[in-house]
Design a protein around this motif. Structure first.
Motif, PDB file in Angstrom:
ATOM      1  N   GLY A  12       6.012  35.021 -21.589  1.00 38.02           N
ATOM      2  CA  GLY A  12       5.664  35.427 -20.230  1.00 38.02           C
ATOM      3  C   GLY A  12       6.739  35.010 -19.246  1.00 38.02           C
ATOM      4  N   LEU A  13       7.223  33.781 -19.402  1.00 41.63           N
ATOM      5  CA  LEU A  13       8.293  33.327 -18.502  1.00 41.63           C
ATOM      6  C   LEU A  13       9.589  34.060 -18.800  1.00 41.63           C
ATOM      7  CD1 LEU A  13       9.230  31.526 -16.230  1.00 41.63           C
ATOM      8  CD2 LEU A  13       9.821  29.793 -17.914  1.00 41.63           C
ATOM      9  N   GLU A  15       9.938  37.101 -19.603  1.00 39.71           N
ATOM     10  CA  GLU A  15       9.870  38.360 -18.854  1.00 39.71           C
ATOM     11  C   GLU A  15      10.146  38.115 -17.379  1.00 39.71           C
ATOM     12  OE1 GLU A  15       7.725  39.670 -16.389  1.00 39.71           O
ATOM     13  OE2 GLU A  15       8.597  41.687 -16.501  1.00 39.71           O
ATOM     14  N   GLY A  16       9.565  37.031 -16.874  1.00 41.45           N
ATOM     15  CA  GLY A  16       9.787  36.689 -15.469  1.00 41.45           C
ATOM     16  C   GLY A  16      11.252  36.451 -15.169  1.00 41.45           C
ATOM     17  N   ARG A  17      11.918  35.747 -16.049  1.00 42.22           N
ATOM     18  CA  ARG A  17      13.339  35.471 -15.856  1.00 42.22           C
ATOM     19  C   ARG A  17      14.153  36.755 -15.929  1.00 42.22           C
ATOM     20  NH1 ARG A  17      13.532  31.925 -12.959  1.00 42.22           N
ATOM     21  NH2 ARG A  17      15.481  33.041 -12.684  1.00 42.22           N
ATOM     22  N   ARG A  19      13.097  39.662 -15.145  1.00 37.01           N
ATOM     23  CA  ARG A  19      12.748  40.386 -13.919  1.00 37.01           C
ATOM     24  C   ARG A  19      13.507  39.823 -12.722  1.00 37.01           C
ATOM     25  NH1 ARG A  19       7.578  38.716 -11.639  1.00 37.01           N
ATOM     26  NH2 ARG A  19       7.042  38.445 -13.830  1.00 37.01           N
ATOM     27  N   ARG A  20      13.508  38.512 -12.582  1.00 35.09           N
ATOM     28  CA  ARG A  20      14.175  37.866 -11.457  1.00 35.09           C
ATOM     29  C   ARG A  20      15.681  38.100 -11.500  1.00 35.09           C
ATOM     30  NH1 ARG A  20      12.582  36.574  -6.770  1.00 35.09           N
ATOM     31  NH2 ARG A  20      13.765  34.638  -6.624  1.00 35.09           N
ATOM     32  N   GLU A  77      17.381  30.068 -19.464  1.00 38.98           N
ATOM     33  CA  GLU A  77      16.597  29.578 -18.322  1.00 38.98           C
ATOM     34  C   GLU A  77      15.178  29.247 -18.756  1.00 38.98           C
ATOM     35  OE1 GLU A  77      17.170  32.903 -15.772  1.00 38.98           O
ATOM     36  OE2 GLU A  77      19.172  32.242 -15.118  1.00 38.98           O
ATOM     37  N   HIS A  81      13.157  25.444 -18.829  1.00 37.80           N
ATOM     38  CA  HIS A  81      11.844  25.185 -18.235  1.00 37.80           C
ATOM     39  C   HIS A  81      10.901  24.512 -19.226  1.00 37.80           C
ATOM     40  CE1 HIS A  81       8.481  25.829 -15.499  1.00 37.80           C
ATOM     41  NE2 HIS A  81       7.782  26.215 -16.544  1.00 37.80           N
TER      42      HIS A  81
ATOM     43  N   LEU B 284       5.745  34.630  -6.659  1.00 37.03           N
ATOM     44  CA  LEU B 284       5.851  34.618  -8.115  1.00 37.03           C
ATOM     45  C   LEU B 284       4.669  33.896  -8.744  1.00 37.03           C
ATOM     46  CD1 LEU B 284       9.594  33.534  -8.237  1.00 37.03           C
ATOM     47  CD2 LEU B 284       8.691  35.856  -8.449  1.00 37.03           C
ATOM     48  N   GLU B 285       4.441  34.205 -10.016  1.00 38.15           N
ATOM     49  CA  GLU B 285       3.435  33.450 -10.753  1.00 38.15           C
ATOM     50  C   GLU B 285       3.920  32.007 -10.928  1.00 38.15           C
ATOM     51  OE1 GLU B 285       5.086  36.184 -11.619  1.00 38.15           O
ATOM     52  OE2 GLU B 285       5.393  36.337 -13.770  1.00 38.15           O
ATOM     53  N   ALA B 287       4.522  29.693 -13.241  1.00 41.16           N
ATOM     54  CA  ALA B 287       5.579  29.263 -14.167  1.00 41.16           C
ATOM     55  C   ALA B 287       6.935  29.769 -13.699  1.00 41.16           C
ATOM     56  CB  ALA B 287       5.288  29.769 -15.578  1.00 41.16           C
ATOM     57  N   LEU B 288       6.968  30.981 -13.212  1.00 39.81           N
ATOM     58  CA  LEU B 288       8.229  31.558 -12.755  1.00 39.81           C
ATOM     59  C   LEU B 288       8.694  30.866 -11.481  1.00 39.81           C
ATOM     60  CD1 LEU B 288      10.386  33.609 -13.365  1.00 39.81           C
ATOM     61  CD2 LEU B 288       8.995  35.372 -12.268  1.00 39.81           C
ATOM     62  N   SER B 291      10.178  27.691 -12.503  1.00 40.35           N
ATOM     63  CA  SER B 291      11.477  27.944 -13.126  1.00 40.35           C
ATOM     64  C   SER B 291      12.546  28.185 -12.072  1.00 40.35           C
ATOM     65  CB  SER B 291      11.357  29.162 -14.055  1.00 40.35           C
ATOM     66  OG  SER B 291      12.612  29.570 -14.513  1.00 40.35           O
ATOM     67  N   GLU B 292      12.201  28.940 -11.033  1.00 39.31           N
ATOM     68  CA  GLU B 292      13.150  29.204  -9.948  1.00 39.31           C
ATOM     69  C   GLU B 292      13.521  27.909  -9.237  1.00 39.31           C
ATOM     70  OE1 GLU B 292      14.437  32.461  -8.374  1.00 39.31           O
ATOM     71  OE2 GLU B 292      14.300  32.641 -10.541  1.00 39.31           O
ATOM     72  N   ALA B 294      13.484  24.934 -10.511  1.00 40.46           N
ATOM     73  CA  ALA B 294      14.344  24.160 -11.402  1.00 40.46           C
ATOM     74  C   ALA B 294      15.784  24.686 -11.367  1.00 40.46           C
ATOM     75  CB  ALA B 294      13.805  24.214 -12.831  1.00 40.46           C
ATOM     76  N   LEU B 295      15.931  25.990 -11.357  1.00 39.49           N
ATOM     77  CA  LEU B 295      17.275  26.579 -11.314  1.00 39.49           C
ATOM     78  C   LEU B 295      17.974  26.258  -9.995  1.00 39.49           C
ATOM     79  CD1 LEU B 295      16.636  30.066 -12.944  1.00 39.49           C
ATOM     80  CD2 LEU B 295      17.921  28.166 -13.901  1.00 39.49           C
ATOM     81  N   ARG B 319      12.545  19.717 -12.984  1.00 34.59           N
ATOM     82  CA  ARG B 319      11.461  20.380 -13.735  1.00 34.59           C
ATOM     83  C   ARG B 319      10.090  20.043 -13.196  1.00 34.59           C
ATOM     84  NH1 ARG B 319      13.158  18.536 -19.593  1.00 34.59           N
ATOM     85  NH2 ARG B 319      13.246  16.640 -18.374  1.00 34.59           N
TER      86      ARG B 319
END
Lengths: 197, 339
Positions: A12-13, A15-17, A19-20, A77, A81, B284-285, B287-288, B291-292, B294-295, B319
Motif C-alpha cells: 500500500g505504501l 503505491e503511495g510512493r 503516486r507521490r 523509500e 519507512h 495523504l493516508e 502511512a504515506l 513516509s513523506e 521521514a523523507l 521515522r
C-alpha cells in the motif's frame, strides 16, 4: 519479515510512493513466498517480494529487466519507512539470461494470476497454486532447502507434478537434471510420476 | 502533543513568527521585544529566510524593508547570492523584488545587480499569506515594483522607525565587523576566528559560504597584519589570533562569541515549513504522510549530525511521523533562544 497483513501494508505504501513521485504505473507478477502468503496457500513469513515478471499494457508477460528507476526509488523509500532491507522488492527470479521469465514461464500463467490493485500506480499479480508448483519444483531441484518443504506443503496431485516436471525439463534438458527430478519425486512419495518422466 | 499536521503547523507558524520578530528587532526593527540569541545573527541567512517564510506576516516583512533602507549598506549581496543558491532557499523571486525596491530608492548599485537574479513569478501571486496559507487578497492598487516580479501586494508605506543596528549587541557582531572592516569576507573570517580556537581556510570557506580561494587569499593578507598567526597542520595552515587583544577589543573581555550556522538551520526550517504545507494539502493516508515526513527530515537530520554546534542536542527520529516534526520544532526553539 512479511506476513500477509504486513505485506499488504507495505505494498500500500509502495503505491503511495509511486503516486507521490509521479512514477509510471507498474504491474508486478509476484512469485515465491510472498505469493504463497498472499494467496493463502501457506501460512508463513517471507523476507522479500520476488518479482518474476511485469505485465505490459496489453497484459503480456515481460521480463522485469531493466528494473525501473522509479520503482527502485519508491521501493527504497518504502524500505526506509518500514525498516526493510534494501532489496525487499527484487527481480531475482528473472534478473538475467538464465532467469525464469527469460527461459519461459509455465504456459497460461497469465490467465491464472490473482490480481490486487493498490490504487492507480500499482497492480500486484500473484501466481496461482499450479504455477507455484511449477516454480517450486524447479527451485527444489536447483536449490533444495525450504523449497522442498514448500512444494510438499502444496500437496500437488500427480497430474500437477507431471505437468511441472515437463515444464522444468524444458529449462534444463540434461540427463543429470532428470535424475535429480526422479530422486526428488521418489523422496516426496511420487514414485509413479518419477517412473513416467 | 497533537498528532495532526495542521496542529503542528499552527504552533510552528507561531514559533517562526516569533523568531522572525525577535531577530529583526534585535537588529534594529522597532516595536517588538528584542530577542537574545546564542550567537551573532547572520543577516544574509535571515534575509533569505524572511523572503520566504516572512510572507506569512506582512507587517514584519515591511519592517524588514524599512530596516534594509537604513542598514542595507551592511548587507553582503554576493554572499547573499551564495547563501541563497548553496542552501536552496525558495525566496529568490521575492528577494529580487526586494532588491529592485531598494535599488529604486537609490540604495547602492549592488541591489540593482541582485534585482535580476531570479525570474518573475508567473502567473502573478499574492505576496502575503493568511494564517491558513491562503493568499492574502489585495484589494487596492498593487505595488508596481513587486508586481513586475510577479507578486501582488499593497503599495509599500515605510513607517521609518527602524534604527541603525545596535553595534554593542553581540547579536549584531557581524554587522559591527562590516562597519569596521567593510563588507567583505574579512568580517566572516574574523567572526569565525572569534568563535573557534583556530581554523583553516577550507573550514572557514565552507562554513561562511565563500569560495575557498577568497578565504585563503584574505587570510594571507590578514596574517600580514601580525594580529593573526598560522601554523602548519598537515597539508593545511591553521589560523588564529595572535593573542586576546583583538578579540577583547571586538567582543569584550568577558564575552564568549558562539558559533551557530544560521543558513543550515534556517534552510531546514524553511523546508519543513513549506513541505509540511504541501503534505497537508495533499491529504495523504497516514502511512504515506509519515513516509513523506521521514523523507523531509532524514536529510536534515544527516546535516545536523555533522554540525558541531548541534553536538549537544538531542535530534529527532525522522521515522516518528508527526512526533519527529515536533522534535524538529523543539530543537529550533531551543537553538534560537538564548541559553
Amino acid at each position: 519479515m512479511f506476513n500477509d497483513m504486513k505485506l499488504d501494508e507495505v505494498l500500500g505504501l509502495l503505491e503511495g510512493r509511486l503516486r507521490r513521485n509521479r512514477a509510471k504505473p507498474v504491474r508486478l507478477v509476484i512469485c515465491g513466498g510472498a505469493a504463497l502468503i498472499a494467496t493463502g496457500l501457506l501460512v508463513r513469513t517471507t523476507r522479500d517480494v520476488d518479482v518474476v515478471a511485469f505485465l505490459d499494457c496489453a497484459g503480456q508477460l515481460i521480463p522485469p529487466v531493466p528494473w525501473p528507476e522509479d520503482l527502485a526509488q519508491a521501493a527504497s523509500e518504502t524500505a526506509a519507512h518500514f525498516d526493510l532491507p534494501g532489496d525487499w522488492l527484487n527481480n531475482r527470479p528473472s534478473r538475467g539470461e538464465g532467469g525464469l521469465a527469460q527461459l519461459g514461464l509455465p504456459e497460461g500463467i497469465e490467465t491464472r494470476l490473482h490480481r490486487i490493485r493498490y490504487g492507480a500506480h500499482l497492480e500486484v499479480n500473484y501466481i496461482d497454486r499450479l504455477d507455484q508448483i511449477h516454480l517450486k519444483l524447479y527451485a527444489a531441484i536447483d536449490r533444495g532447502g525450504y523449497h522442498v518443504n514448500d512444494l510438499a506443503a502444496l500437496a500437488p496431485t500427480e497430474e500437477e507434478l507431471e505437468q511441472a516436471v515437463r515444464w522444468a525439463c524444458t529449462h534444463d534438458v540434461s540427463q543429470a537434471f532428470r535424475e535429480s527430478v526422479r530422486a526428488l519425486l521418489e523422496r516426496l512419495g511420487y514414485g509413479t510420476v518419477a517412473q513416467r518422466v | 502533543m497533537e498528532q495532526s499536521l495542521s496542529a503542528f503547523r499552527r504552533v510552528f507558524r507561531e514559533s517562526l513568527a516569533q523568531f522572525l520578530w525577535r531577530s529583526w528587532s534585535a537588529l534594529g526593527v522597532a516595536g517588538h521585544e528584542r530577542g537574545t540569541f546564542r550567537g551573532a545573527l547572520d543577516p544574509e541567512a535571515l534575509l533569505a529566510f524572511t523572503c520566504s517564510v516572512g510572507r506569512m506576516d506582512a507587517r514584519l516583512f515591511d519592517e524588514m524593508l524599512d530596516w534594509l533602507a537604513v542598514n542595507g549598506r551592511f548587507m553582503n549581496v554576493q554572499r547573499l547570492r551564495n547563501v541563497m543558491r548553496s542552501f536552496q532557499f525558495r525566496g529568490g523571486p521575492v528577494l529580487s523584488a526586494v532588491a529592485a525596491w531598494l535599488a529604486g530608492k537609490g540604495k547602492n548599485l549592488k541591489w540593482k545587480q541582485l534585482a535580476d537574479s531570479w525570474p518573475a513569478v508567473t502567473p502573478p501571486e499574492s505576496l502575503f499569506l493568511l494564517e491558513d496559507d491562503r493568499p492574502l487578497p489585495v484589494v487596492s492598487e498593487c505595488d508596481p515594483v513587486f508586481q513586475r516580479h510577479g507578486f501582488l501586494r499593497n503599495p509599500i508605506a515605510r513607517r521609518g522607525l527602524s534604527l541603525p543596528f545596535r553595534s554593542s549587541e553581540p547579536v549584531c557582531l557581524i554587522l559591527r565587523l562590516r562597519a569596521l572592516f567593510g563588507v567583505s569576507a574579512r568580517c566572516e573570517i574574523m567572526h569565525y576566528l572569534l568563535t573557534h580556537p583556530a581554523a583553516h581556510a577550507h573550514a572557514i570557506a565552507r562554513e561562511t559560504c565563500y569560495f575557498q580561494k577568497t578565504i585563503h587569499d584574505t587570510l594571507n593578507e590578514l596574517a600580514c597584519s601580525g594580529l593573526l598567526v598560522s601554523v602548519r597542520n598537515g597539508r593545511q595552515r591553521l589560523y588564529r589570533f595572535r593573542d586576546n587583544a583583538l578579540p577583547e577589543a571586538l567582543i569584550g573581555r568577558n564575552e564568549q562569541a558562539e558559533w551557530l550556522h544560521w543558513p543550515t538551520l534556517l534552510a531546514a526550517a524553511e523546508r519543513v515549513w513549506w513541505t509540511t504545507a504541501e503534505i497537508a494539502a495533499a491529504e495523504l493516508e497516514p502511512a504515506l504522510e509519515a513516509s513523506e515526513i521521514a523523507l523531509l527530515l532524514e536529510p536534515i537530520r544527516r546535516q545536523f549530525l555533522e554540525a558541531d554546534w548541534l553536538s549537544q542536542k538531542r535530534l529527532f527520529d525522522p521515522r516518528d511521523g508527526i512526533s519527529a516534526l515536533w522534535g524538529f520544532a523543539s530543537l529550533f526553539d531551543e537553538v534560537t533562544r538564548q541559553d
